[in-house]
Design an enzyme around this catalytic site. Structure first.
Site, short mmCIF file in Angstrom:
data_model
loop_
_atom_site.label_atom_id
_atom_site.label_comp_id
_atom_site.label_asym_id
_atom_site.label_seq_id
_atom_site.Cartn_x
_atom_site.Cartn_y
_atom_site.Cartn_z
N ASP A 126 -39.59 48.46 -1.37
CA ASP A 126 -38.85 48.68 -0.61
C ASP A 126 -38.16 47.31 -0.22
O ASP A 126 -38.72 46.46 0.01
CB ASP A 126 -39.55 49.58 0.50
CG ASP A 126 -38.13 50.20 1.25
OD1 ASP A 126 -38.09 51.19 1.41
OD2 ASP A 126 -37.23 49.14 1.82
N PHE A 139 -28.01 46.76 -5.03
CA PHE A 139 -27.73 47.81 -4.96
C PHE A 139 -28.18 49.06 -3.94
O PHE A 139 -27.55 49.84 -3.74
CB PHE A 139 -27.68 48.67 -6.39
CG PHE A 139 -26.73 48.13 -7.31
CD1 PHE A 139 -25.19 48.19 -7.41
CD2 PHE A 139 -27.42 47.20 -8.45
CE1 PHE A 139 -24.62 47.87 -8.62
CE2 PHE A 139 -26.54 46.84 -9.67
CZ PHE A 139 -25.14 47.14 -9.72
N SER A 154 -17.91 48.98 -0.28
CA SER A 154 -17.07 50.01 -0.65
C SER A 154 -15.87 49.95 -0.10
O SER A 154 -15.51 49.54 0.86
CB SER A 154 -17.93 50.99 -0.05
OG SER A 154 -17.17 52.47 -0.03
N TYR A 162 -21.54 55.37 7.20
CA TYR A 162 -22.03 54.69 5.86
C TYR A 162 -20.93 53.62 5.90
O TYR A 162 -21.59 52.42 5.46
CB TYR A 162 -21.73 55.81 4.86
CG TYR A 162 -21.30 55.09 3.50
CD1 TYR A 162 -22.80 54.50 2.80
CD2 TYR A 162 -20.42 54.94 2.88
CE1 TYR A 162 -22.53 53.99 1.67
CE2 TYR A 162 -20.39 54.41 1.61
CZ TYR A 162 -21.43 53.98 0.89
OH TYR A 162 -21.25 53.18 -0.17
N LYS A 189 -21.82 49.24 5.75
CA LYS A 189 -21.21 47.85 4.71
C LYS A 189 -20.36 47.00 5.24
O LYS A 189 -20.61 45.84 5.02
CB LYS A 189 -20.30 48.88 3.51
CG LYS A 189 -20.93 49.87 2.73
CD LYS A 189 -21.92 49.19 1.75
CE LYS A 189 -22.75 50.22 1.02
NZ LYS A 189 -23.72 49.65 -0.01
P1 NAD Z 1 -28.17 55.61 -6.26
O1 NAD Z 1 -28.29 56.34 -5.10
O2 NAD Z 1 -27.70 56.09 -7.43
O3 NAD Z 1 -28.63 54.22 -6.14
C1 NAD Z 1 -29.26 53.34 -5.23
C2 NAD Z 1 -30.55 53.00 -5.68
O4 NAD Z 1 -31.49 52.19 -4.53
C3 NAD Z 1 -31.54 54.18 -5.69
O5 NAD Z 1 -32.29 54.15 -6.98
C4 NAD Z 1 -32.42 54.37 -4.67
O6 NAD Z 1 -33.94 54.88 -5.08
C5 NAD Z 1 -32.65 52.79 -4.44
N1 NAD Z 1 -33.17 52.67 -2.92
C6 NAD Z 1 -32.35 52.98 -1.75
N2 NAD Z 1 -32.79 52.73 -0.85
C7 NAD Z 1 -33.78 51.65 -0.92
C8 NAD Z 1 -34.72 50.78 -0.39
N3 NAD Z 1 -34.62 50.59 0.96
N4 NAD Z 1 -35.49 49.81 -1.13
C9 NAD Z 1 -35.32 50.00 -2.48
N5 NAD Z 1 -34.59 50.73 -3.29
C10 NAD Z 1 -33.83 51.65 -2.49
O7 NAD Z 1 -26.60 55.11 -5.70
P2 NAD Z 1 -25.20 54.54 -6.76
O8 NAD Z 1 -24.04 55.22 -6.55
O9 NAD Z 1 -25.92 53.61 -7.90
O10 NAD Z 1 -24.57 53.26 -5.44
C11 NAD Z 1 -25.07 51.92 -5.77
C12 NAD Z 1 -24.73 50.90 -4.44
O11 NAD Z 1 -23.28 51.24 -4.60
C13 NAD Z 1 -24.98 51.40 -3.10
O12 NAD Z 1 -25.22 50.59 -2.26
C14 NAD Z 1 -23.76 52.31 -2.79
O13 NAD Z 1 -23.56 52.50 -1.52
C15 NAD Z 1 -22.71 51.55 -3.24
N6 NAD Z 1 -21.57 52.32 -3.72
C16 NAD Z 1 -21.47 53.44 -4.53
C17 NAD Z 1 -20.40 54.06 -4.73
C18 NAD Z 1 -20.55 55.27 -5.42
O14 NAD Z 1 -19.28 56.13 -5.53
N7 NAD Z 1 -21.43 55.71 -6.22
C19 NAD Z 1 -18.95 53.62 -4.11
C20 NAD Z 1 -19.09 52.42 -3.34
C21 NAD Z 1 -20.34 51.88 -3.22
#
Ligand code: NAD
Ligand code: UDP
Length: 336
Positions: free
Chosen positions: A57, A79, A123, A147, A151
């Site tokens: 984590d 991420f 984001s 959320y 960010k």
């Molecule tokens: P996702 O949930 O598929 O991936 C996030 C990963 O982080 C997951 O594998 C989860 O298990 C892991 N995780 C969460 N908290 C954790 C922690 N405390 N320690 C270790 N691992 C942890 O999400 P995604 O869509 O791949 O998004 C990735 C990043 O991009 C995120 O930060 C999200 O906020 C940002 N983002 C996503 C989008 C979208 O539409 N998908 C848009 C803008 C920004």
């Protein structure tokens, strides 16, 4: 060696592919709270290369330090975090804990290890209600849900860190709406429960897991009355990270949009997905969803400038075709 936090997730897994293909070594740190190890097996299958997986984590500072030192990491692509706007409204403290406290601990661990290169997943939600479109990076920041606020806080923390020590290299990437999947159909988005986002919902209707799409709002001031977004292929987005890493060879702190600069409506997406899948997508128009805006799309010039000419190249048809291949080959996601 690049540390990819949250590398098992949707965007992280696609970025691991591009990083490995570009010749980098990768260690993923993930707590699998919203992903499965299967995605990383598939990444290795696509690339025919190995990566290292550490279950852990980002809030565990000592654990992160150990990973950075054991593997001699030279940069972090960050991420890991929680990403549901709806859940953030009901559980804001979880969001501040994971996204803000988590990033703070990660940065502390980096500082202790003298590692000062990071790419952060921000984001377009940091902009809030548009004062003008397209959103340029100078648009005022006014996120309207927890959320987006997490960010925003992390962006501020990164800017403050750079102001205190300009030897850091920090790339803040503001994603618009990532959709699609790797063209192999082996990795893609696998949301738990009922999807909140448009594309996974549409794809699950197409594959027969859900009956019909609810279109949230048909009376917006847009060409067909439905909401307009800047959808970007997840592989273009992933390649943007590889370009951003290269640009971090110089100390800097920059924020750029990752989008296509084009807006498409919900009904455009439905039509494109019907075409790509050969399935019909029944839908019914419902009242607007609370907190939604009519339209949102990116100005893209600053990204091209900072990311060595990077730009998104895949169109909506390709996004839908690739999303459908993933959904069709894996109707229940990584669950089989
Ligand atoms: P996702 O949930 O598929 O991936 C996030 C990963 O982080 C997951 O594998 C989860 O298990 C892991 N995780 C969460 N908290 C954790 C922690 N405390 N320690 C270790 N691992 C942890 O999400 P995604 O869509 O791949 O998004 C990735 C990043 O991009 C995120 O930060 C999200 O906020 C940002 N983002 C996503 C989008 C979208 O539409 N998908 C848009 C803008 C920004
Ligand atoms: N949307 C919809 N039905 C759904 C999910 C989303 O009509 O089941 C619409 C939503 O109102 C918005 C667009 O699709 O106009 C994109 O929504 P998403 O949640 O994917 O992204 P965001 O709102 O975060 O941009």
């Amino acid at each position: 060696m690049i540390l990819v936090t949250g590398g098992a997730g949707y965007i992280g897994s696609h970025t691991c592919v591009e990083l490995l293909d570009a010749g980098n070594e990768v260690v993923v740190l993930d707590n699998f709270s919203n992903s499965s190890r299967a995605s990383l097996e598939r990444v290795q299958q696509i690339c025919a290369k190995r990566l290292t997986v550490v279950e852990g984590d980002i809030r565990d500072q000592a654990g992160v330090e150990k990973v950075l030192n054991d593997f001699g990491c030279t940069a972090v692509v960050h991420f890991a975090g929680l990403k549901s706007v709806l859940d953030s409204v009901t559980s804001p403290l979880d969001y501040y804990d994971n996204n803000v406290v988590g990033t703070h601990r990660l940065l502390r661990a980096m500082q202790a290890s003298q590692l000062k290169r990071i790419i952060f997943s921000s984001s377009a939600t940091v902009y809030g209600d548009p004062k003008f479109l397209p959103y340029t990076e100078d648009h005022p920041l006014n996120p309207v849900n927890p959320y987006g606020q997490t960010k925003f806080v992390v962006e501020q923390m990164l800017r403050g860190l750079f102001a205190s020590d300009p030897t850091w290299s920090i790339g803040i990437l503001r994603y618009f709406n990532p959709i699609g999947a790797h063209e192999s159909g082996l990795i893609g988005e696998d949301p738990k429960g009922v999807p909140n986002n448009l594309l996974p919902f549409v794809a699950q209707v197409a594959v027969g897991r859900r009956e019909r799409l609810n279109v949230f709002g048909g009376d917006y001031d847009t060409p067909d009355g439905t909401g307009v977004r800047d959808y970007i292929h997840v592989v273009d987005l992933a390649q943007g990270h590889v370009a951003a890493l290269k640009s971090l060879d110089q100390p800097a702190c920059f924020a750029v949009n990752l989008g296509t600069g084009r807006g498409n409506s919900v009904l455009d997406v439905v039509k494109a997905f019907e075409q790509a899948s050969g399935r019909s997508i029944p839908y019914s128009v419902q009242p607007r969803r609370a907190g939604d805006i009519a339209a949102c799309y990116a100005a893209t010039d600053r990204a091209a400038k900072h990311l060595g000419g990077w730009q998104a190249t895949r169109n909506l048809e390709t996004m839908c075709r690739d999303h459908w291949r993933w959904q069709n080959q894996n109707p229940n996601g990584y669950g089989g």
